[in-house]
Design an enzyme around this catalytic site. Structure first.
Site, PDB file in Angstrom:
ATOM      1  N   SER A   1       5.233  -6.907   3.433  1.00  7.46           N
ATOM      2  CA  SER A   1       5.764  -7.359   4.699  1.00  7.46           C
ATOM      3  C   SER A   1       6.505  -8.652   4.699  1.00  7.46           C
ATOM      4  CB  SER A   1       4.624  -7.397   5.589  1.00  7.46           C
ATOM      5  OG  SER A   1       3.693  -8.524   5.422  1.00  7.46           O
TER       6      SER A   1
ATOM      7  N   CYS B   1       9.869   1.570   3.547  1.00  7.16           N
ATOM      8  CA  CYS B   1      10.524   0.339   3.866  1.00  7.16           C
ATOM      9  C   CYS B   1      12.167   0.996   4.042  1.00  7.16           C
ATOM     10  CB  CYS B   1      10.728  -0.692   2.692  1.00  7.16           C
ATOM     11  SG  CYS B   1      10.947  -0.072   1.271  1.00  7.16           S
TER      12      CYS B   1
ATOM     13  N   GLU C   1      -5.178  -3.911  -2.208  1.00  5.67           N
ATOM     14  CA  GLU C   1      -6.608  -3.678  -2.133  1.00  5.67           C
ATOM     15  C   GLU C   1      -6.932  -2.526  -1.485  1.00  5.67           C
ATOM     16  OE1 GLU C   1      -5.033  -6.109  -0.690  1.00  5.67           O
ATOM     17  OE2 GLU C   1      -6.024  -6.867   0.883  1.00  5.67           O
TER      18      GLU C   1
ATOM     19  N   LYS D   1      -1.233  -7.119  -9.265  1.00  2.04           N
ATOM     20  CA  LYS D   1      -2.056  -6.919  -8.374  1.00  2.04           C
ATOM     21  C   LYS D   1      -1.742  -6.151  -7.318  1.00  2.04           C
ATOM     22  CE  LYS D   1      -2.947  -8.392  -4.443  1.00  2.04           C
ATOM     23  NZ  LYS D   1      -3.520  -7.550  -3.541  1.00  2.04           N
TER      24      LYS D   1
ATOM     25  N   GLU E   1       8.965  -4.171  13.052  1.00  2.00           N
ATOM     26  CA  GLU E   1       8.648  -3.155  12.379  1.00  2.00           C
ATOM     27  C   GLU E   1       7.537  -2.370  12.916  1.00  2.00           C
ATOM     28  OE1 GLU E   1       7.364  -3.909   8.379  1.00  2.00           O
ATOM     29  OE2 GLU E   1       8.571  -2.157   7.563  1.00  2.00           O
TER      30      GLU E   1
ATOM     31  N   PHE F   1       1.004  -1.178   0.021  1.00  6.63           N
ATOM     32  CA  PHE F   1       0.052  -0.068  -0.121  1.00  6.63           C
ATOM     33  C   PHE F   1       0.864   1.297  -0.095  1.00  6.63           C
ATOM     34  CE2 PHE F   1       0.755  -0.176   4.713  1.00  6.63           C
ATOM     35  CZ  PHE F   1       0.991   1.229   4.840  1.00  6.63           C
TER      36      PHE F   1
HETATM   37  P1  NAD Z   1       1.399  -6.861   3.146  1.00  7.31           P
HETATM   38  O1  NAD Z   1       2.348  -7.673   3.222  1.00  7.31           O
HETATM   39  O2  NAD Z   1       0.128  -6.673   4.252  1.00  7.31           O
HETATM   40  O3  NAD Z   1       0.725  -6.668   1.623  1.00  7.31           O
HETATM   41  C1  NAD Z   1       1.338  -6.913   0.458  1.00  7.31           C
HETATM   42  C2  NAD Z   1       0.631  -7.624  -0.568  1.00  7.31           C
HETATM   43  O4  NAD Z   1       0.330  -8.896   0.138  1.00  7.31           O
HETATM   44  C3  NAD Z   1      -0.685  -6.900  -0.899  1.00  7.31           C
HETATM   45  O5  NAD Z   1      -1.061  -6.851  -2.176  1.00  7.31           O
HETATM   46  C4  NAD Z   1      -1.864  -7.717   0.039  1.00  7.31           C
HETATM   47  O6  NAD Z   1      -3.132  -7.850  -0.731  1.00  7.31           O
HETATM   48  C5  NAD Z   1      -1.147  -9.103  -0.101  1.00  7.31           C
HETATM   49  N1  NAD Z   1      -1.259  -9.866   1.227  1.00  7.31           N
HETATM   50  C6  NAD Z   1      -1.620  -9.137   2.252  1.00  7.31           C
HETATM   51  N2  NAD Z   1      -1.816 -10.410   3.335  1.00  7.31           N
HETATM   52  C7  NAD Z   1      -1.502 -11.603   2.667  1.00  7.31           C
HETATM   53  C8  NAD Z   1      -1.684 -12.851   3.071  1.00  7.31           C
HETATM   54  N3  NAD Z   1      -1.942 -13.201   4.080  1.00  7.31           N
HETATM   55  N4  NAD Z   1      -1.595 -13.712   1.976  1.00  7.31           N
HETATM   56  C9  NAD Z   1      -1.210 -13.428   0.582  1.00  7.31           C
HETATM   57  N5  NAD Z   1      -1.107 -12.091   0.395  1.00  7.31           N
HETATM   58  C10 NAD Z   1      -1.447 -11.068   1.288  1.00  7.31           C
HETATM   59  O7  NAD Z   1       2.204  -5.156   3.171  1.00  7.31           O
HETATM   60  P2  NAD Z   1       1.603  -3.514   3.126  1.00  7.31           P
HETATM   61  O8  NAD Z   1       0.924  -3.406   4.443  1.00  7.31           O
HETATM   62  O9  NAD Z   1       0.529  -3.487   1.986  1.00  7.31           O
HETATM   63  O10 NAD Z   1       3.025  -2.970   3.131  1.00  7.31           O
HETATM   64  C11 NAD Z   1       3.710  -2.740   3.968  1.00  7.31           C
HETATM   65  C12 NAD Z   1       4.844  -3.443   4.097  1.00  7.31           C
HETATM   66  O11 NAD Z   1       5.658  -3.520   2.804  1.00  7.31           O
HETATM   67  C13 NAD Z   1       5.989  -2.948   5.229  1.00  7.31           C
HETATM   68  O12 NAD Z   1       6.473  -4.519   5.761  1.00  7.31           O
HETATM   69  C14 NAD Z   1       6.884  -2.430   4.496  1.00  7.31           C
HETATM   70  O13 NAD Z   1       8.269  -2.722   4.854  1.00  7.31           O
HETATM   71  C15 NAD Z   1       7.071  -3.615   3.195  1.00  7.31           C
HETATM   72  N6  NAD Z   1       7.595  -2.803   1.888  1.00  7.31           N
HETATM   73  C16 NAD Z   1       9.023  -3.282   1.481  1.00  7.31           C
HETATM   74  C17 NAD Z   1       9.725  -2.583   0.440  1.00  7.31           C
HETATM   75  C18 NAD Z   1      10.824  -3.374   0.153  1.00  7.31           C
HETATM   76  O14 NAD Z   1      11.571  -2.761  -0.924  1.00  7.31           O
HETATM   77  N7  NAD Z   1      11.636  -4.045   1.042  1.00  7.31           N
HETATM   78  C19 NAD Z   1       9.017  -1.649  -0.189  1.00  7.31           C
HETATM   79  C20 NAD Z   1       7.555  -1.184   0.273  1.00  7.31           C
HETATM   80  C21 NAD Z   1       7.026  -1.890   1.323  1.00  7.31           C
END
Ligand code: NAD
Length: 489
Positions: free
Chosen positions: A231, A286, A181, A178, A380, A154
């Site tokens: 994450s 991140c 959401e 994808k 985090e 997000f």
């Molecule tokens: P998230 O892991 O909750 O979601 C990421 C994606 O996974 C979304 O598209 C979501 O729909 C999907 N998702 C969520 N839960 C899921 C599950 N149980 N099973 C399968 N798919 C699932 O992350 P977020 O809250 O959208 O974003 C924040 C996180 O992203 C933070 O931890 C941040 O550090 C990380 N991030 C990392 C980088 C990097 O380059 N390392 C860059 C941007 C964000």
């Protein structure tokens, strides 16, 4: 649930060049700025994904048969469209993600830079040819993989899809995006603009949804490679599931970035950089500074940081966090740290914006005397919060940094080149900053962390990504009769 008050039209999937919805279950898209309903997003199923894969497979032969020079002409046009509409795109990011308009403009500008890199790929993938024995030539070419998928988080609704989509397309793949959401609106405009730029229907698709669709991407036949950003918890699930289904995968996870501040650091610059790193995009980067390791006596810098943090006004130069749940989680971390004995120097709890009561805001927060064992030091937080951990010397500071499970970024603030060099060498992170709070390597350099901040081989952007989105074809030829009896015959 359908809502009548939404500001934007219903979000639909983009498959085969058309926006379609199939009566899937829907979820409201809420603006973190004020809690208003912006739209509704479909929670797609594996059936919707299979349709996108089918369309992509149909058009893949024609798309991959175009030369890379032809393919990037579309991306040049797309770049122009993004530039022409930058203000509108930034407004959308601001509304759906909650970051400030200035931060949103910078995000879209970064998408432009990423597209420019993709446009430059023809100069970097020219292949190799060599006469390996008399009259026998070996030639190596880069070929696309087929249909690939990109899963986004997000926090950068426009930029993160641009880490992968333009490169994967330029290199000849068909791409299924994808988006998160909770921020699906930027992806709608991306699809519209790619189509307007001339991308053939079916080459790029958007399939919306959450967990179910991510799992389907990992499982479905016909998707060859999956990039994931999100994450660490989900990165592990996606990496294991996609690779167990024999797909190529790179999965970027969360972060806990340590900034090591030495007593000789430039006071004003360091204070401004550390606070900007921890509070920019409301700490939801991140690459954000999450822990400051104070090496020896640096109280003069901390005092200045307090002044800098107090200049940040929620709703003005400090944006919203993504949801009510995120606000609660961030505030809980602060309270737990306080109870565990840490000292809150600047407290962002209970922040509100007078004319945006329904928004989700946390003020800049500085917490001192956090110990490495506290929950806030290990996990985090993903909010505008920095934990100051005290260290007696540089080796102890490095030990603290090295003990993190993550390894996205680390930085050192000092005016001593030798000590900076020492940290560059010893820090256990993929991206290192010297007197830089957010050490993002810009194109053509690649982005990617170490440890539990990234799973898979190679990085997600820059030159490193070329390897991920392609495979090598090696052809050996001979045409001259005198080579007919060569040992290779
Ligand atoms: P998230 O892991 O909750 O979601 C990421 C994606 O996974 C979304 O598209 C979501 O729909 C999907 N998702 C969520 N839960 C899921 C599950 N149980 N099973 C399968 N798919 C699932 O992350 P977020 O809250 O959208 O974003 C924040 C996180 O992203 C933070 O931890 C941040 O550090 C990380 N991030 C990392 C980088 C990097 O380059 N390392 C860059 C941007 C964000």
């Amino acid at each position: 649930m359908e809502t009548i008050t939404q500001k934007y039209p219903l979000v639909e999937n983009f498959i085969g060049g058309k926006f379609t919805s199939n009566g899937q279950e829907k979820m409201d898209v809420i603006s973190p700025l004020d809690g208003a309903v912006l739209s509704t997003v479909p929670l797609s199923t594996a059936k919707d994904l299979r349709k996108a894969v089918k369309k992509a497979k149909e058009v893949y032969p024609a798309w991959s048969a175009m030369t890379i020079k032809e393919r990037v002409q579309i991306l040049y046009k797309y770049r122009e469209l993004v530039l022409q509409n930058l203000e509108e795109l930034a407004q959308l990011v601001h509304e759906e993600n909650g970051k400030t308009l200035g931060e949103a403009r910078a995000e879209v500008a970064k998408s432009v830079e990423l597209t420019e890199f993709a446009c430059s790929l023809p100069q970097m993938v020219s292949g190799q040819i060599m006469e390996v024995s008399q009259g026998v030539e070996c030639r190596v070419e880069r070929k696309p993989l087929g249909v690939v998928a990109c899963i986004a988080p997000f926090n950068f609704p426009h930029m993160v899809p641009h880490w992968t989509v333009p490169n994967a397309l330029a290199l000849g793949n068909c791409v299924i995006l994808k988006p998160s959401e909770v921020v699906p609106l930027s992806a709608v405009r991306m699809a519209e603009m790619l189509q307007e730029a001339g991308l053939p229907d079916g080459v790029f698709s958007v399939v919306n949804g959450g967990k179910e669709i991510v799992e389907a991407i990992c499982d479905v036949k016909g998707i060859e490679a999956v990039s994931f950003v999100g994450s660490t918890k989900v990165a592990k699930i996606v990496y294991k599931r996609a690779t167990s289904n024999l797909k190529r995968c790179v999965a970027l996870g969360g972060a806990k970035n340590h900034l090591l501040v030495l007593p000789d650091a430039h006071v004003d610059m360091t204070a401004a950089n550390v606070v900007a790193s921890m509070a920019g995009c409301a700490g939801q980067r991140c690459m954000a500074a999450a822990a400051m390791v104070a090496v020896g006596e640096v109280d003069h810098i901390i005092e200045k940081m307090i002044d800098e943090a107090k200049k940040l006004i929620v709703g003005e130069n400090l944006g919203a966090v993504i949801s009510a749940a995120a606000k609660k989680r961030i505030e809980r971390y602060i309270t737990q740290a306080e109870k565990a004995g840490a000292k809150v120097l600047v407290d962002g709890r209970k922040a509100t914006v007078p004319n945006k009561k329904g928004g989700f805001y946390v003020g800049a927060t500085i917490i001192d005397h956090v110990t490495p064992k506290m929950k806030i030091a290990k996990e985090e937080v993903f909010g505008p919060v920095i934990s100051i951990i005290r260290a007696d010397d540089l080796d102890q500071a490095i030990e603290i940094e090295n003990s993190s499970n993550y390894g996205n970024a680390a930085a050192v603030f000092t005016q001593n080149g030798g000590l900076a060099r020492y940290v560059m060498e010893k820090a256990s992170a993929g991206m290192i900053g010297v007197n830089i709070g957010v050490p993002v390597p810009r194109e053509p350099f690649s982005f990617g962390g170490w440890n539990e901040s990234k799973f898979g081989v190679g990085d997600i952007t820059g030159e490193s990504s070329i390897e991920f989105w392609t495979q090598l074809k090696k052809t050996t030829t001979k045409w001259n009769p005198e080579a007919w009896t060569n040992w290779m015959s």
